[in-house]
Design a protein around this motif. Structure first.
Motif, PDB file in Angstrom:
ATOM      1  N   ASP A   1      65.077  23.595  63.533  1.00 42.88           N
ATOM      2  CA  ASP A   1      65.540  23.353  64.898  1.00 42.88           C
ATOM      3  C   ASP A   1      66.821  24.130  65.163  1.00 42.88           C
TER       4      ASP A   1
ATOM      5  N   GLN B   1      69.877  34.389  72.952  1.00 47.02           N
ATOM      6  CA  GLN B   1      69.164  34.940  74.118  1.00 47.02           C
ATOM      7  C   GLN B   1      69.953  34.662  75.392  1.00 47.02           C
TER       8      GLN B   1
ATOM      9  N   VAL C   1      51.523  29.305  66.003  1.00 42.02           N
ATOM     10  CA  VAL C   1      51.564  28.040  66.737  1.00 42.02           C
ATOM     11  C   VAL C   1      52.485  28.245  67.937  1.00 42.02           C
ATOM     12  N   PRO C   2      52.428  27.336  68.921  1.00 41.50           N
ATOM     13  CA  PRO C   2      53.393  27.462  70.021  1.00 41.50           C
ATOM     14  C   PRO C   2      54.823  27.471  69.462  1.00 41.50           C
ATOM     15  N   LEU C   3      55.737  28.097  70.197  1.00 44.81           N
ATOM     16  CA  LEU C   3      57.083  28.344  69.678  1.00 44.81           C
ATOM     17  C   LEU C   3      57.760  27.105  69.123  1.00 44.81           C
ATOM     18  N   ASP C   4      57.506  25.964  69.757  1.00 42.50           N
ATOM     19  CA  ASP C   4      58.191  24.759  69.306  1.00 42.50           C
ATOM     20  C   ASP C   4      57.376  23.975  68.274  1.00 42.50           C
TER      21      ASP C   4
ATOM     22  N   HIS D   1      57.807  35.117  61.677  1.00 44.01           N
ATOM     23  CA  HIS D   1      58.383  35.718  62.870  1.00 44.01           C
ATOM     24  C   HIS D   1      58.667  34.528  63.808  1.00 44.01           C
TER      25      HIS D   1
ATOM     26  N   ASP E   1      58.100  34.369  67.549  1.00 45.51           N
ATOM     27  CA  ASP E   1      56.713  34.485  68.029  1.00 45.51           C
ATOM     28  C   ASP E   1      55.869  33.291  67.619  1.00 45.51           C
TER      29      ASP E   1
ATOM     30  N   LYS F   1      61.329  24.669  77.066  1.00 41.42           N
ATOM     31  CA  LYS F   1      61.758  25.146  75.757  1.00 41.42           C
ATOM     32  C   LYS F   1      60.953  26.381  75.328  1.00 41.42           C
ATOM     33  N   ALA F   2      59.644  26.320  75.553  1.00 38.05           N
ATOM     34  CA  ALA F   2      58.783  27.450  75.179  1.00 38.05           C
ATOM     35  C   ALA F   2      58.617  28.437  76.326  1.00 38.05           C
TER      36      ALA F   2
ATOM     37  N   ALA G   1      49.029  28.736  73.981  1.00 36.25           N
ATOM     38  CA  ALA G   1      50.360  29.181  74.408  1.00 36.25           C
ATOM     39  C   ALA G   1      50.951  30.079  73.326  1.00 36.25           C
ATOM     40  N   LEU G   2      50.094  30.917  72.733  1.00 39.71           N
ATOM     41  CA  LEU G   2      50.498  31.709  71.571  1.00 39.71           C
ATOM     42  C   LEU G   2      50.947  33.103  71.981  1.00 39.71           C
ATOM     43  N   HIS G   3      51.948  33.604  71.267  1.00 39.87           N
ATOM     44  CA  HIS G   3      52.419  34.967  71.515  1.00 39.87           C
ATOM     45  C   HIS G   3      51.699  35.971  70.627  1.00 39.87           C
ATOM     46  N   LYS G   4      51.016  35.483  69.618  1.00 44.28           N
ATOM     47  CA  LYS G   4      50.217  36.350  68.762  1.00 44.28           C
ATOM     48  C   LYS G   4      48.908  35.628  68.473  1.00 44.28           C
TER      49      LYS G   4
END
Lengths: 465, 465
Positions: A223, A233, A351-354, A381, A384, B95-96, B174-177
């Motif tokens: 976290d 960012q 997986v989703p970012l969170d 990463h 991502d 958040k995402a 909701a994936l970036h990759k």
């Protein structure tokens, strides 16, 4: 083969021992014996190989740098079509920030060719010295630059490909907007050579940063790692180029494998983050009265706050390009370090970012139940949501059960069991069992429509019904 | 229709006068009489409409905001499938930085829903108050934010669609990759509803800027316009959000159509550029000792240099949100202003970034030979190479010859005859004659594989052989 030799020239067709270097992938997990290796020098040559193979009813497997991790170039008894001789950077247009490249161009060669123009192709990963653009396009390669610049597909404006029937699809445009029909470019990118052989592309270039700020940061937990990313960012207006996670086991394994490499911290930490900011704005690169560039100032301010709040344990900011290089070498050695110990289960999930911490926590609990002696090791990463989660099981017989558990947890989070390495042959079984069956049927219908004889890279990507 | 009423409910099927508002497009160029308009409230309802229509052998034409410019919703004798009741923003994950939206969500409603989170969906264009996400996805809508944020397709992480056979494709991630198979998401985006009906999507959000700097700038010529863009990108580290070109004729026509609108300059100029920078970094938004935010400082520095060098004629920097709004209103009124005069030839073309001036010069010469009395009028998303080049000919009979000439010049520059509006029915003829025949064959094969009975939005996008 006579036809191929007659068309391409005697030296352009390798067989027997000459074909040996195209008979396995670099991980050693996959070995095969190709019928021959055809190495055309141009697009017309590629087309003639496909036409000849179709005539003879022989399968064709395209290959460029052969650095893939999913067995996408397995070619038992097939004609391998190597793009390595199509290695020209045809054009660099600095004004429009584009490069026109052939499929056999090596990634680091493209970096070298664009640098004198103050530009770069902003994708990088461990295999950059041998991976070629053709394979990167066909697998939609990812790496560490995705957070800011997107995947390979996001950097492609136009492409040229030879279809299974030998016809050339000419979509070599340098346009930023083009809504004339179905997007065949995106269909071919990531298709792993099953729908066509990509021979060339027009790619976007990005300006080379004027300033960079890079640090290894030991934070309290994941976290806090995400907080580090989000705060940087916000402070920098989105200047973070990479946010890479390495766990305690990886840091130790790296130190054991490379005993001479300087360690970033005296103590071991659960969560180490390699974070890098970059800017192309002169104001970020102009040293202030304190001799520091403003970009580094953002980093130090955020790190200072996190230390005060108990979120950070330790940090090292790179003071030179050499120090920065060492930080990246550690991260990019991940595949090498993780495969030193066998047996090993390697995954490439998103997986989703969170959801990264949730995944790792759930897996830790699950792994205990499957194999009390297993050792998980993870790099990610983080920006991502892409985790290279690996496990050294106590018994090779438990590998399948562990893979199964990983995929269960990933799907529970609506993640992907293949984030950036693709499917090839290695994940065909997961593809059949885990992918939406409707999506699979659509893929099969498209493959059958474009390659009815199933001769172009057969047995890859799309599992049979 | 009885089946539809029984499944969706009595009020969800409109016919006769109740269907009138779905019987034409807003430009008035296309009119039709649908069999009925079905308005399902959820994905299951959409699936049942497609299944029922297939059973009955009736064509289905999906529609959402109906603000398209290419006749993509012409539905003579067909069931229109309106997504307007599927208008929920299902989720905003700050958040995402993602939103989960249904196809019937109006673009400006999404902007309003995300703003309280400090986020936005960074696409905007004139029709934002009625255009819906479903249509934007199906046409890969562009607009003024593409320079920085990409087209609609670049902002989509996942989607859900109902296929021609009524099955639901669930790719709501909701994936970036995600490299698990062919990219069906990109195949459906921009397919204009010919391969499936997009019902929902997970889209990326961007942080709302903390500071903006917006100006109307009269420059010497288009090269100076590009120089303005490139210098501002360099000075700001890529903070330019929009770079819009308006020619002298457009500025005059706007003034004539909106006599009460304040004109930016006393004199008329050949090349007027609307340029906007934006930043999410606090340092760019914090006023200095002079009371000016740093972002505005970049703008004034570059404008000052260009004035000294004779590249700039005049400039007005927006001093308030109201002034900024007025600048954008002028640009976004383009479609309205250009269609006030008839006959009119409207185009939507793209050329490589450095080809805009070449195109306009070549066309000017060519237009003189075709129709000495014709008046060209052009606005452009200059940073994308996307020109809305229009002509008011002296005689409607010359429209085809002018369109032909435009397309010749565009193709000579390896451009696109349809940059952001799509093909629909309006550009089907250009598509047949101008698109790479190999690409057309691939599109036909895919369409036939997924919609063998040709019942989903037939007669659009892909010309018959």
């Amino acid at each position: 083969m006579d036809t191929l030799r007659a068309t391409l020239g005697e030296g352009a067709v390798a067989t027997g021992p000459d074909a040996a270097r195209w008979s396995n992938d670099w991980t050693g997990q996959h070995e095969w014996t190709p019928l021959c290796v055809a190495r055309p020098a141009d697009t017309a040559g590629v087309a003639s190989v496909l036409a000849a193979a179709r005539e003879a009813g022989v399968a064709v497997v395209p290959v460029s740098g052969n650095t893939g991790l999913a067995g996408g170039t397995v070619a038992e008894g097939a004609v391998m079509l190597s793009l390595d001789r199509m290695n020209r950077v045809r054009d660099i247009n600095a004004k429009a920030r584009t490069a026109t490249v052939e499929a056999g161009v090596i990634l680091s060669h493209l970096h070298e060719a664009t640098a004198p123009h103050g530009l770069t192709f902003p994708i990088s990963f461990g295999a950059k010295g041998s991976a070629m653009l053709g394979g990167m396009l066909s697998t939609n390669a990812g790496g560490s630059g995705v957070l800011r610049h997107g995947n390979t597909r996001d950097l492609v404006l136009g492409l040229e490909a030879v279809l299974p029937d030998g016809r050339v699809l000419d979509a070599m445009t340098a346009l930023h907007k083009d809504n004339s029909g179905l997007d065949l470019r995106h269909l071919l990118i990531g298709a792993e050579g099953t729908l066509g052989v990509i021979t060339a592309a027009v790619v976007k270039l990005a300006p080379l940063p004027l300033a960079r700020a890079t640090a290894m940061v030991a934070v309290r937990d994941l976290d806090a790692g995400l907080a580090l990313l989000n705060r940087l960012q916000a402070a920098s207006g989105g200047a973070v180029e990479a946010c890479e996670y390495m766990d305690r086991t990886f840091m130790r394994a790296h130190a054991a494998h490379f005993p001479d490499a300087a360690r970033p911290f005296i103590d071991d930490h659960d969560v180490t983050i390699l974070i890098e900011l970059a800017s192309t704005a002169p104001r970020d690169a102009t040293p202030g009265l304190d001799g520091q560039v403003p970009l580094a100032g953002h980093l130090e301010t955020v790190l200072g706050e996190m230390l005060e709040q108990g979120l950070m344990r330790d940090a090292v900011v790179a003071q030179s390009e050499a120090q920065r290089g060492a930080m990246w070498q550690r991260r990019e050695a991940a595949a090498e370090v993780i495969t030193t110990r066998k047996p090993v289960v390697i995954t490439d999930i998103a997986v989703p970012l969170d959801g990264v911490a949730t995944f790792l926590d759930c897996m830790a609990a699950r792994l205990l139940r499957i194999d009390g002696g297993a050792v998980p090791v993870a790099v990610a990463h983080l920006g991502d949501g892409n985790i290279h989660y690996a496990v050294w099981p106590s018994d090779a017989a438990l590998k399948d059960a562990i893979t199964e558990a990983v995929e269960d947890e990933v799907l529970a989070l609506r993640g992907s069991f293949s984030a950036e390495h693709g499917i090839g042959t290695a994940k065909l079984d997961s593809m059949r069992r885990r992918k939406d069956p409707v999506a699979l049927d659509v893929m099969r219908a498209i493959k059958a429509a474009l390659d009815p004889d199933d001769l172009l890279n057969p047995g890859k990507l799309i599992p049979p019904r």
